[in-house]
Scaffold this motif. Structure first.
Motif, mmCIF file in Angstrom:
data_model
loop_
_atom_site.group_PDB
_atom_site.id
_atom_site.type_symbol
_atom_site.label_atom_id
_atom_site.label_comp_id
_atom_site.label_asym_id
_atom_site.label_seq_id
_atom_site.Cartn_x
_atom_site.Cartn_y
_atom_site.Cartn_z
ATOM 1 N N ASN A 60 3.481 5.836 -3.487
ATOM 2 C CA ASN A 60 4.768 6.462 -3.827
ATOM 3 C C ASN A 60 5.545 6.923 -2.603
ATOM 4 O O ASN A 60 6.117 8.021 -2.577
ATOM 5 C CB ASN A 60 4.555 7.649 -4.782
ATOM 6 C CG ASN A 60 3.906 7.238 -6.091
ATOM 7 O OD1 ASN A 60 4.309 6.254 -6.699
ATOM 8 N ND2 ASN A 60 2.884 7.974 -6.501
ATOM 9 N N ALA A 61 5.585 6.079 -1.576
ATOM 10 C CA ALA A 61 6.388 6.390 -0.391
ATOM 11 C C ALA A 61 7.861 6.409 -0.766
ATOM 12 O O ALA A 61 8.316 5.647 -1.633
ATOM 13 C CB ALA A 61 6.144 5.343 0.697
ATOM 14 N N GLN A 62 8.617 7.270 -0.101
ATOM 15 C CA GLN A 62 10.044 7.374 -0.384
ATOM 16 C C GLN A 62 10.750 6.054 -0.083
ATOM 17 O O GLN A 62 11.622 5.620 -0.828
ATOM 18 C CB GLN A 62 10.655 8.502 0.448
ATOM 19 C CG GLN A 62 12.128 8.744 0.141
ATOM 20 C CD GLN A 62 12.668 9.939 0.895
ATOM 21 O OE1 GLN A 62 11.950 10.615 1.615
ATOM 22 N NE2 GLN A 62 13.948 10.216 0.727
ATOM 23 N N ALA B 81 -5.556 8.520 5.055
ATOM 24 C CA ALA B 81 -4.552 9.259 5.834
ATOM 25 C C ALA B 81 -3.299 9.488 4.999
ATOM 26 O O ALA B 81 -2.692 10.568 5.042
ATOM 27 C CB ALA B 81 -4.213 8.498 7.117
ATOM 28 N N MET B 82 -2.892 8.467 4.221
ATOM 29 C CA MET B 82 -1.724 8.623 3.355
ATOM 30 C C MET B 82 -1.958 9.708 2.305
ATOM 31 O O MET B 82 -1.085 10.531 2.033
ATOM 32 C CB MET B 82 -1.416 7.298 2.655
ATOM 33 C CG MET B 82 -0.930 6.182 3.555
ATOM 34 S SD MET B 82 -0.626 4.683 2.580
ATOM 35 C CE MET B 82 -0.196 3.509 3.885
ATOM 36 N N GLN B 83 -3.155 9.692 1.710
ATOM 37 C CA GLN B 83 -3.453 10.636 0.643
ATOM 38 C C GLN B 83 -3.674 12.053 1.172
ATOM 39 O O GLN B 83 -3.293 13.031 0.519
ATOM 40 C CB GLN B 83 -4.691 10.170 -0.128
ATOM 41 C CG GLN B 83 -4.489 8.860 -0.875
ATOM 42 C CD GLN B 83 -5.762 8.344 -1.518
ATOM 43 O OE1 GLN B 83 -6.866 8.743 -1.139
ATOM 44 N NE2 GLN B 83 -5.629 7.445 -2.492
ATOM 45 N N THR B 84 -4.288 12.163 2.348
ATOM 46 C CA THR B 84 -4.627 13.478 2.902
ATOM 47 C C THR B 84 -3.425 14.161 3.542
ATOM 48 O O THR B 84 -3.172 15.354 3.318
ATOM 49 C CB THR B 84 -5.754 13.346 3.934
ATOM 50 O OG1 THR B 84 -6.894 12.731 3.314
ATOM 51 C CG2 THR B 84 -6.153 14.715 4.474
ATOM 52 N N TYR B 85 -2.677 13.403 4.350
ATOM 53 C CA TYR B 85 -1.589 14.006 5.131
ATOM 54 C C TYR B 85 -0.205 13.704 4.560
ATOM 55 O O TYR B 85 0.782 14.277 5.011
ATOM 56 C CB TYR B 85 -1.657 13.517 6.580
ATOM 57 C CG TYR B 85 -3.015 13.720 7.210
ATOM 58 C CD1 TYR B 85 -3.495 14.993 7.486
ATOM 59 C CD2 TYR B 85 -3.832 12.627 7.493
ATOM 60 C CE1 TYR B 85 -4.750 15.182 8.047
ATOM 61 C CE2 TYR B 85 -5.096 12.802 8.057
ATOM 62 C CZ TYR B 85 -5.547 14.077 8.328
ATOM 63 O OH TYR B 85 -6.789 14.250 8.875
ATOM 64 N N GLY B 86 -0.138 12.799 3.580
ATOM 65 C CA GLY B 86 1.146 12.431 2.992
ATOM 66 C C GLY B 86 1.561 11.036 3.431
ATOM 67 O O GLY B 86 1.487 10.711 4.616
ATOM 68 N N GLY C 296 0.490 9.196 8.184
ATOM 69 C CA GLY C 296 0.522 8.128 7.191
ATOM 70 C C GLY C 296 1.280 6.909 7.673
ATOM 71 O O GLY C 296 0.842 5.767 7.478
ATOM 72 N N ARG C 297 2.413 7.126 8.323
ATOM 73 C CA ARG C 297 3.206 5.999 8.819
ATOM 74 C C ARG C 297 2.551 5.333 10.025
ATOM 75 O O ARG C 297 2.521 4.108 10.134
ATOM 76 C CB ARG C 297 4.608 6.491 9.191
ATOM 77 C CG ARG C 297 5.490 6.760 7.978
ATOM 78 C CD ARG C 297 6.744 7.483 8.363
ATOM 79 N NE ARG C 297 7.756 7.446 7.312
ATOM 80 C CZ ARG C 297 8.653 8.392 7.117
ATOM 81 N NH1 ARG C 297 8.648 9.473 7.895
ATOM 82 N NH2 ARG C 297 9.549 8.282 6.163
ATOM 83 N N TYR D 63 0.831 -1.206 0.000
ATOM 84 C CA TYR D 63 0.000 0.000 0.000
ATOM 85 C C TYR D 63 0.864 1.253 0.000
ATOM 86 O O TYR D 63 0.564 2.230 -0.696
ATOM 87 C CB TYR D 63 -0.918 0.016 1.220
ATOM 88 C CG TYR D 63 -2.036 -0.999 1.161
ATOM 89 C CD1 TYR D 63 -2.908 -1.046 0.078
ATOM 90 C CD2 TYR D 63 -2.227 -1.918 2.186
ATOM 91 C CE1 TYR D 63 -3.923 -1.983 0.015
ATOM 92 C CE2 TYR D 63 -3.248 -2.860 2.136
ATOM 93 C CZ TYR D 63 -4.090 -2.885 1.048
ATOM 94 O OH TYR D 63 -5.087 -3.823 0.993
ATOM 95 N N ARG D 64 1.938 1.240 0.776
ATOM 96 C CA ARG D 64 2.814 2.415 0.824
ATOM 97 C C ARG D 64 3.532 2.620 -0.508
ATOM 98 O O ARG D 64 3.715 3.757 -0.951
ATOM 99 C CB ARG D 64 3.829 2.268 1.970
ATOM 100 C CG ARG D 64 3.196 2.446 3.343
ATOM 101 C CD ARG D 64 4.226 2.306 4.471
ATOM 102 N NE ARG D 64 5.402 3.129 4.282
ATOM 103 C CZ ARG D 64 5.449 4.437 4.467
ATOM 104 N NH1 ARG D 64 4.361 5.086 4.868
ATOM 105 N NH2 ARG D 64 6.570 5.101 4.265
#
Length: 479
Positions: free
Chosen positions: A229-231, A413-418, A424-425, A224-225
């Protein structure tokens, strides 16, 4: 009894609340509660065109699709005006979950049929384990540890093998394999349960350890991460492992105290120490990999081990063809017998799953869940808790009720806050380190028709709370 009362409470509370909101005019329609689909826009009103501001009327008339969107802070908060035959339909927000009727329908096609397929296959493999005699050897090997944690289970009992496979599947993030192994373990433990309608100590301990879900490779979370496109998609791996290990130890201690288990056992301490050693060794290896190597390792290790287990069972069964013949079977007929048993198990547990999912659908779509989660978030903000933590709390609150629901909040949460933000984490670790408590209790106890679950629910919810606290502390240290 506790689960039954909880089920009644959320249905009654949610129904009374949504009907009250309709009666007082606070909601325009409750059709979404019964017939709506997840992520559908919610109807908040219908008006004649002439009653709208002039600039909205002009925009609706000029637009080819006769739509006007008033943009909110996020796309989920957009207000959409749609003109049709002189009447404007106004929608805003998104539906939290499928309505009751779609939930009932989808439970068959999206949940029951895949579950039956998984159960049939893995129960077939398990039958090979039994008929070949491998389960007895595995139980004999692990008995010194299991007799300490499960003193009511006789040494070398087949349940030990099934529980081991269940724990191993959870350890590797293999949800599809963990459920069949776990259901087989519950059936085996039920055979030695003196009161068939009351949960035994062994069943409670097993279910709480299963729910704690010690995880080594959080494959789905990393996936999912990566999709967002998580670093470094795997940077939550170590926090997930630490948090789930804390939860597992908490489950062992909490239930062990209730059951007066003697923890001063050399075999038990050696087993815990060995697990810690394996975790430390693997984490030492993983942290030395670069991002491409790490993603490749985590994407393949679980599947490699699963295929290796299947190969080992089938290969051992091949060497024991004589044992199958003595039972009037061959290897394939043994697999078919086990698969047929998995099919029956899947059908028997469906009513329990359906009842719980319908209640959760009503709970989420009524708006009661949002009120509770919002109140909890505001409570923590009063004490200066970091906003990144409170933004991720909906995942932790919903996780015991619905895996798909909490997953949706995690992605949001990932999309809204990064995806690489604290929220997100932390949402990822919440999703990884806890279990869908109410679903698990309904499925596992429903499969053996246990009605009195005793202190299972309270223990599992306490473990969930410990996992939430541990996840916050660990993520605060790492990120």
């Amino acid at each position: 009894m506790v689960l039954s009362r909880f089920w009644l409470i959320i249905i009654i509370l949610s129904t009374v609340y949504i009907l009250g909101m309709l009666a007082t005019g606070n909601v325009y329609s409750i059709d979404h509660v019964v017939n709506g689909k997840k992520d559908d826009a919610l109807v908040i009103g219908e008006v004649y065109t002439a009653r709208l501001p002039v600039h909205i009327q002009d925009s609706l008339n000029r637009a080819p699709d006769h739509k006007y969107i008033a943009h909110g802070p996020t796309t989920w908060q957009d207000t959409i005006y749609t003109l049709d035959k002189g009447v404007v339909r106004i929608t805003a927000g998104r539906q939290a979950a499928d309505g009751i009727l779609p939930t009932c329908r989808n439970s068959i096609f999206d949940l029951l049929l895949p579950l039956i397929a998984y159960l049939s296959f893995f129960c077939g493999i398990l039958q090979l384990l039994i008929d070949s005699g491998a389960s007895e050897k595995l139980a004999r090997l692990l008995s010194p540890v299991f007799v300490k944690v499960f003193p009511d289970v006789p040494a070398k009992h087949p349940a030990i093998s099934y529980m081991t496979l269940n724990f191993a599947a959870n350890f590797l993030g293999l949800d599809s394999a963990a459920t069949p192994f776990g259901l087989k373990a519950m059936e085996s433990l039920q055979e030695i349960n003196p009161d068939k309608e009351r949960a035994s100590n062994a069943q409670i301990m097993f279910l709480c350890l299963h729910a704690a879900g010690l995880t080594l490779i959080p494959t789905s979370i990393i996936g999912y991460r990566a999709a967002q496109n998580a670093q470094n998609p795997a940077d939550v791996m170590l926090p997930c492992i630490i948090t789930s290990f804390i939860g597992t130890l908490a489950a062992l201690v909490i239930v062990g105290i209730r059951q007066r288990i003697n923890f001063r056992s050399g075999a038990l301490l050696l087993a815990i120490g060995s697990i810690m050693g394996v975790l430390a060794g693997l984490m030492f290896y993983i942290t030395r990999l670069d991002i491409i190597e790490k993603n490749h390792f985590t994407a393949n290790i679980s599947n490699v081990i699963l295929l290796s287990i299947i190969l080992a069972v089938v290969a051992y069964a091949f060497t024991r063809e004589r044992a199958f013949a003595d039972q009037g079977k061959n290897i394939f007929s043994s697999f078919v017998d086990g698969a047929a048993g998995g099919l029956k198990t899947g059908v028997s547990i469906f009513p329990y799953i359906l009842g719980m999912l319908a209640a959760i659908s009503l709970f989420r779509n009524s708006g009661v869940f949002e009120i509770i989660s919002g109140a909890i978030a505001r409570f923590f903000l009063m004490f200066g808790v970091d906003k990144g933590i409170t933004d991720a709390l909906p995942v932790a609150i919903l996780r015991p009720f619905s895996s798909s629901g909490s997953r949706g909040f995690m992605i949001d949460a990932m999309q809204t806050y990064g995806v690489d933000s604290m929220a997100g984490r932390l949402a990822s670790v919440f999703q990884c380190s806890a279990e869908t408590t109410f679903y698990v209790i309904a499925v596992y106890f429903g499969s053996v028709k246990v009605k009195n679950t005793r202190y299972t629910l309270s223990s599992m919810l306490l473990v969930d709370l410990i996992c939430v606290i541990a996840a916050i502390v660990v993520c605060s240290m790492f990120f």
